[in-house]
Design an enzyme around this catalytic site. Structure first.
Site, PDB file in Angstrom:
ATOM      1  N   THR A 140      19.810  25.288  62.442  1.00 38.50           N
ATOM      2  CA  THR A 140      19.835  26.638  62.990  1.00 38.50           C
ATOM      3  C   THR A 140      21.052  26.876  63.878  1.00 38.50           C
ATOM      4  O   THR A 140      21.579  25.930  64.481  1.00 38.50           O
ATOM      5  CB  THR A 140      18.559  26.869  63.829  1.00 38.50           C
ATOM      6  N   ASP A 141      21.440  28.143  64.001  1.00 34.97           N
ATOM      7  CA  ASP A 141      22.531  28.480  64.929  1.00 34.97           C
ATOM      8  C   ASP A 141      22.097  28.352  66.390  1.00 34.97           C
ATOM      9  O   ASP A 141      22.924  28.349  67.291  1.00 34.97           O
ATOM     10  CB  ASP A 141      23.065  29.894  64.654  1.00 34.97           C
ATOM     11  N   GLU A 142      20.775  28.234  66.621  1.00 36.90           N
ATOM     12  CA  GLU A 142      20.292  28.186  68.015  1.00 36.90           C
ATOM     13  C   GLU A 142      20.748  26.925  68.742  1.00 36.90           C
ATOM     14  O   GLU A 142      20.706  26.871  69.965  1.00 36.90           O
ATOM     15  CB  GLU A 142      18.762  28.315  68.054  1.00 36.90           C
ATOM     16  N   TYR A 165      12.510  24.428  71.044  1.00 39.57           N
ATOM     17  CA  TYR A 165      12.791  24.467  69.595  1.00 39.57           C
ATOM     18  C   TYR A 165      14.239  24.084  69.322  1.00 39.57           C
ATOM     19  O   TYR A 165      14.523  23.176  68.531  1.00 39.57           O
ATOM     20  CB  TYR A 165      12.495  25.863  69.022  1.00 39.57           C
ATOM     21  N   LYS A 169      15.909  20.839  67.357  1.00 35.08           N
ATOM     22  CA  LYS A 169      16.771  20.949  66.171  1.00 35.08           C
ATOM     23  C   LYS A 169      18.138  20.304  66.457  1.00 35.08           C
ATOM     24  O   LYS A 169      18.715  19.643  65.597  1.00 35.08           O
ATOM     25  CB  LYS A 169      16.954  22.415  65.754  1.00 35.08           C
TER      26      LYS A 169
HETATM   27  P1  NAD Z   1       8.387  27.887  58.416  1.00 30.04           P
HETATM   28  O1  NAD Z   1       7.731  27.661  59.737  1.00 30.04           O
HETATM   29  O2  NAD Z   1       8.124  29.142  57.680  1.00 30.04           O
HETATM   30  O3  NAD Z   1       8.017  26.687  57.419  1.00 30.04           O
HETATM   31  C1  NAD Z   1       7.995  25.354  57.822  1.00 30.04           C
HETATM   32  C2  NAD Z   1       7.347  24.526  56.717  1.00 30.04           C
HETATM   33  O4  NAD Z   1       7.366  23.150  57.128  1.00 30.04           O
HETATM   34  C3  NAD Z   1       5.881  24.897  56.462  1.00 30.04           C
HETATM   35  O5  NAD Z   1       5.636  24.955  55.074  1.00 30.04           O
HETATM   36  C4  NAD Z   1       5.109  23.753  57.091  1.00 30.04           C
HETATM   37  O6  NAD Z   1       3.859  23.505  56.463  1.00 30.04           O
HETATM   38  C5  NAD Z   1       6.076  22.595  56.926  1.00 30.04           C
HETATM   39  N1  NAD Z   1       5.870  21.546  57.945  1.00 30.04           N
HETATM   40  C6  NAD Z   1       5.801  21.717  59.289  1.00 30.04           C
HETATM   41  N2  NAD Z   1       5.572  20.543  59.888  1.00 30.04           N
HETATM   42  C7  NAD Z   1       5.518  19.610  58.902  1.00 30.04           C
HETATM   43  C8  NAD Z   1       5.323  18.201  58.891  1.00 30.04           C
HETATM   44  N3  NAD Z   1       5.115  17.510  60.028  1.00 30.04           N
HETATM   45  N4  NAD Z   1       5.357  17.542  57.708  1.00 30.04           N
HETATM   46  C9  NAD Z   1       5.563  18.231  56.556  1.00 30.04           C
HETATM   47  N5  NAD Z   1       5.728  19.566  56.505  1.00 30.04           N
HETATM   48  C10 NAD Z   1       5.703  20.242  57.661  1.00 30.04           C
HETATM   49  O7  NAD Z   1       9.928  27.663  58.685  1.00 30.04           O
HETATM   50  P2  NAD Z   1      11.194  28.457  58.082  1.00 30.04           P
HETATM   51  O8  NAD Z   1      11.428  29.665  58.902  1.00 30.04           O
HETATM   52  O9  NAD Z   1      11.055  28.538  56.627  1.00 30.04           O
HETATM   53  O10 NAD Z   1      12.360  27.414  58.438  1.00 30.04           O
HETATM   54  C11 NAD Z   1      12.660  26.342  57.562  1.00 30.04           C
HETATM   55  C12 NAD Z   1      13.789  25.508  58.170  1.00 30.04           C
HETATM   56  O11 NAD Z   1      14.936  26.323  58.342  1.00 30.04           O
HETATM   57  C13 NAD Z   1      13.460  24.936  59.547  1.00 30.04           C
HETATM   58  O12 NAD Z   1      14.007  23.654  59.625  1.00 30.04           O
HETATM   59  C14 NAD Z   1      14.162  25.882  60.511  1.00 30.04           C
HETATM   60  O13 NAD Z   1      14.531  25.198  61.697  1.00 30.04           O
HETATM   61  C15 NAD Z   1      15.378  26.278  59.700  1.00 30.04           C
HETATM   62  N6  NAD Z   1      15.932  27.615  59.997  1.00 30.04           N
HETATM   63  C16 NAD Z   1      15.124  28.706  60.007  1.00 30.04           C
HETATM   64  C17 NAD Z   1      15.691  29.969  60.232  1.00 30.04           C
HETATM   65  C18 NAD Z   1      14.850  31.219  60.223  1.00 30.04           C
HETATM   66  O14 NAD Z   1      15.366  32.293  60.551  1.00 30.04           O
HETATM   67  N7  NAD Z   1      13.578  31.163  59.842  1.00 30.04           N
HETATM   68  C19 NAD Z   1      17.060  30.089  60.454  1.00 30.04           C
HETATM   69  C20 NAD Z   1      17.857  28.924  60.467  1.00 30.04           C
HETATM   70  C21 NAD Z   1      17.282  27.692  60.215  1.00 30.04           C
HETATM   71  O1  DAU Z   2      18.679  31.981  64.799  1.00 32.93           O
HETATM   72  C1  DAU Z   2      17.916  31.259  63.878  1.00 32.93           C
HETATM   73  C2  DAU Z   2      16.484  31.173  64.350  1.00 32.93           C
HETATM   74  O2  DAU Z   2      15.918  32.473  64.189  1.00 32.93           O
HETATM   75  C3  DAU Z   2      15.648  30.141  63.604  1.00 32.93           C
HETATM   76  O3  DAU Z   2      16.178  28.868  63.837  1.00 32.93           O
HETATM   77  C4  DAU Z   2      14.184  30.189  64.051  1.00 32.93           C
HETATM   78  O4  DAU Z   2      13.405  29.286  63.284  1.00 32.93           O
HETATM   79  C5  DAU Z   2      13.675  31.600  63.842  1.00 32.93           C
HETATM   80  O5  DAU Z   2      12.343  31.696  64.317  1.00 32.93           O
HETATM   81  C6  DAU Z   2      14.568  32.614  64.564  1.00 32.93           C
HETATM   82  O6  DAU Z   2      14.447  32.483  66.005  1.00 32.93           O
HETATM   83  P1  DAU Z   2      14.387  33.770  66.976  1.00 32.93           P
HETATM   84  O7  DAU Z   2      13.763  33.368  68.241  1.00 32.93           O
HETATM   85  O8  DAU Z   2      15.702  34.451  67.042  1.00 32.93           O
HETATM   86  O9  DAU Z   2      13.403  34.710  66.090  1.00 32.93           O
HETATM   87  P2  DAU Z   2      12.184  35.650  66.512  1.00 32.93           P
HETATM   88  O10 DAU Z   2      11.822  36.436  65.301  1.00 32.93           O
HETATM   89  O11 DAU Z   2      11.101  34.895  67.211  1.00 32.93           O
HETATM   90  O12 DAU Z   2      12.842  36.632  67.580  1.00 32.93           O
HETATM   91  C7  DAU Z   2      13.956  37.453  67.221  1.00 32.93           C
HETATM   92  C8  DAU Z   2      14.322  38.252  68.456  1.00 32.93           C
HETATM   93  O13 DAU Z   2      13.279  39.202  68.731  1.00 32.93           O
HETATM   94  C9  DAU Z   2      14.456  37.412  69.728  1.00 32.93           C
HETATM   95  O14 DAU Z   2      15.476  37.967  70.548  1.00 32.93           O
HETATM   96  C10 DAU Z   2      13.105  37.574  70.406  1.00 32.93           C
HETATM   97  C11 DAU Z   2      12.698  38.980  70.016  1.00 32.93           C
HETATM   98  N1  DAU Z   2      11.247  39.212  69.884  1.00 32.93           N
HETATM   99  C12 DAU Z   2      10.534  38.371  69.089  1.00 32.93           C
HETATM  100  C13 DAU Z   2       9.166  38.533  68.910  1.00 32.93           C
HETATM  101  C14 DAU Z   2       8.372  37.590  68.055  1.00 32.93           C
HETATM  102  C15 DAU Z   2      10.645  40.288  70.507  1.00 32.93           C
HETATM  103  O15 DAU Z   2      11.297  41.077  71.220  1.00 32.93           O
HETATM  104  N2  DAU Z   2       9.290  40.463  70.355  1.00 32.93           N
HETATM  105  C16 DAU Z   2       8.534  39.623  69.577  1.00 32.93           C
HETATM  106  O16 DAU Z   2       7.282  39.820  69.494  1.00 32.93           O
END
Ligand code: NAD
Ligand code: DAU
Length: 360
Positions: A140-142, A165, A169
């Site tokens: 992630t970019d975080e 988180y 990561k």
């Molecule tokens: P998600 O939470 O939707 O899915 C996570 C998956 O991992 C689920 O299917 C869950 O069952 C599985 N999992 C969790 N713990 C596990 C364990 N201990 N063993 C086996 N499986 C397990 O997540 P996502 O949003 O699809 O993100 C996927 C990956 O991409 C993550 O590594 C996240 O850090 C990264 N990522 C997400 C975003 C985003 O915006 N969602 C952006 C950048 C990177």
């Molecule tokens: O940047 C990549 C990341 O983006 C991934 O690595 C994470 O897995 C993914 O969850 C996401 O993280 P964020 O914290 O940016 O996403 P989230 O949707 O939780 O929040 C997006 C923005 O909105 C953040 O500034 C918090 C705000 N927010 C979020 C929720 C859930 C609100 O204002 N209200 C809310 O209820």
């Protein structure tokens, strides 16, 4: 060429799009979806491809080293695409250890399983430039922390994570690089911005707000709503993962982003407007649900990705505009209300009730 690839977290949001892409685009590959099916994992996300002859599901927790050893021995994979993680920042604030276990220890368990399986080809004194084996870590970019009003994260930006988180990561990224530098494990890492699209669990901003608009619940905007994120359509992320898996340079990192920055409040107002149009509501109906609530602790002010490396080296760029992607996403949620109802019941509902109901 036939390949056997383990995709971890394949039942989650991004993972399900990656599994679908690989299963359909590469019928000659065997794709093993390895997932523990936590609250975020759902096999309904893969109903359309679950009977494909090149798809196998293994319900395995990456904390279970014996099961990992069994799966690696049984299938002898030549590639791993690692997405399994605890992914929600708010949950990491409530329960940091869960993130240490899955994101840090789980990743090291997987690295060990791959290292063990590929041990005969690894030799630190003769750097391994082969793409025969590949351990791809999706990150992630975080990890880069927060930006001010200007600037972008590049692959050289120093790590500065703030939430449990992002700290977990960042730690897993460091372990992946350490296994490359120490054991010559062929690795590649990508750091991506915020994804959105179908199958996104309704705890994250966009799907949570879509669900709340459908069910006429408040839209909790954290703090002043001026926080900025860079949004990427999930299918474009899956395409980038495909490219990096096949063509990325061994040991390298690539940033992936949407060139698409939005302040939360502006995004929420656009979402409200589109939802009103789709639902046939009077203008302003959904905006009236916006409720400013207490800020997220340690909330990063702005993320913005410089994705020029992956663009120049691998020719990737996003294929849909935000307006197109958001419209497709809203349509998907409106057509899949059963999925929404299902994933917001049970364990998730319990969590939602306890942690979210009384914010303000
Ligand atoms: P998600 O939470 O939707 O899915 C996570 C998956 O991992 C689920 O299917 C869950 O069952 C599985 N999992 C969790 N713990 C596990 C364990 N201990 N063993 C086996 N499986 C397990 O997540 P996502 O949003 O699809 O993100 C996927 C990956 O991409 C993550 O590594 C996240 O850090 C990264 N990522 C997400 C975003 C985003 O915006 N969602 C952006 C950048 C990177
Ligand atoms: O940047 C990549 C990341 O983006 C991934 O690595 C994470 O897995 C993914 O969850 C996401 O993280 P964020 O914290 O940016 O996403 P989230 O949707 O939780 O929040 C997006 C923005 O909105 C953040 O500034 C918090 C705000 N927010 C979020 C929720 C859930 C609100 O204002 N209200 C809310 O209820």
């Amino acid at each position: 060429m036939s390949r056997t690839i383990i995709i971890t977290g394949g039942a989650g949001f991004i993972g399900s799009h990656v599994v679908r892409l690989f299963v359909t685009k590469y019928p000659e590959y065997t794709i093993i979806n390895l997932d523990a099916l936590t609250y975020a994992g759902n096999l309904e996300n893969l109903r359309d491809i679950e009977n494909a002859p090149n798809y196998i599901f293994e319900k395995v927790n990456i904390l279970d080293t014996a099961e990992l050893e069994r799966v690696f021995k049984q299938y002898n994979p030549d590639g791993v695409i690692h997405l399994a993680a605890e992914s929600h920042v708010d949950r990491s604030i409530l329960s940091p250890l869960d993130f240490v276990y899955t994101n840090v220890i789980g990743t090291v368990n997987l690295l060990n399983a791959a290292k063990q399986q590929w041990s005969t080809t690894l030799n630190p004194s003769t750097p391994n430039n082969s793409t025969l084996n590949r351990f791809y870590h999706v990150s992630t970019d975080e990890v880069y922390g927060a930006l001010g009003e200007t600037g972008f994260f590049t692959e050289e930006t120093k790590y500065d994570p703030h939430s449990p988180y992002s700290a977990s990561k960042a730690s897993s990224d460091h372990f992946v690089r350490a296994y490359h530098d120490t054991f010559d494990l062929p690795v590649v890492i990508t750091n991506c911005s915020n994804n959105y699209g179908p199958y996104h669990f309704p705890e994250k901003l966009i799907p949570l707000f879509i669900n709340n608009i459908i069910t006429k619940k408040p839209l909790p905007v954290y703090g002043d709503g001026q926080y900025t994120r860079d949004w990427l359509f999930v299918k474009d992320h899956a395409v980038a993962i495909d490219l990096v898996f096949h063509k990325g340079k061994n040991g390298d990192t690539y940033n992936i982003g949407g060139f698409n920055e939005w302040k939360n409040i502006d995004l929420v107002k656009l979402l409200c407007k589109l939802m009103d149009e789709k639902l046939g509501n009077a203008a302003g109906t959904s905006e009236a649900l916006i409720t400013y609530v207490k800020d997220r602790p340690g909330h990063d002010r702005r993320y913005a990705i410089d994705a020029s490396k992956i663009n120049k080296e691998l020719g990737w760029k996003p294929s849909v505009t935000f307006e197109e992607g958001l419209a497709q996403t809203i349509d998907w949620y409106l057509e899949n209300t059963e999925w929404l109802k299902h994933v917001t019941s049970g364990e998730y509902q319990q969590y939602y009730g306890e942690q979210y109901a009384n914010r303000g």
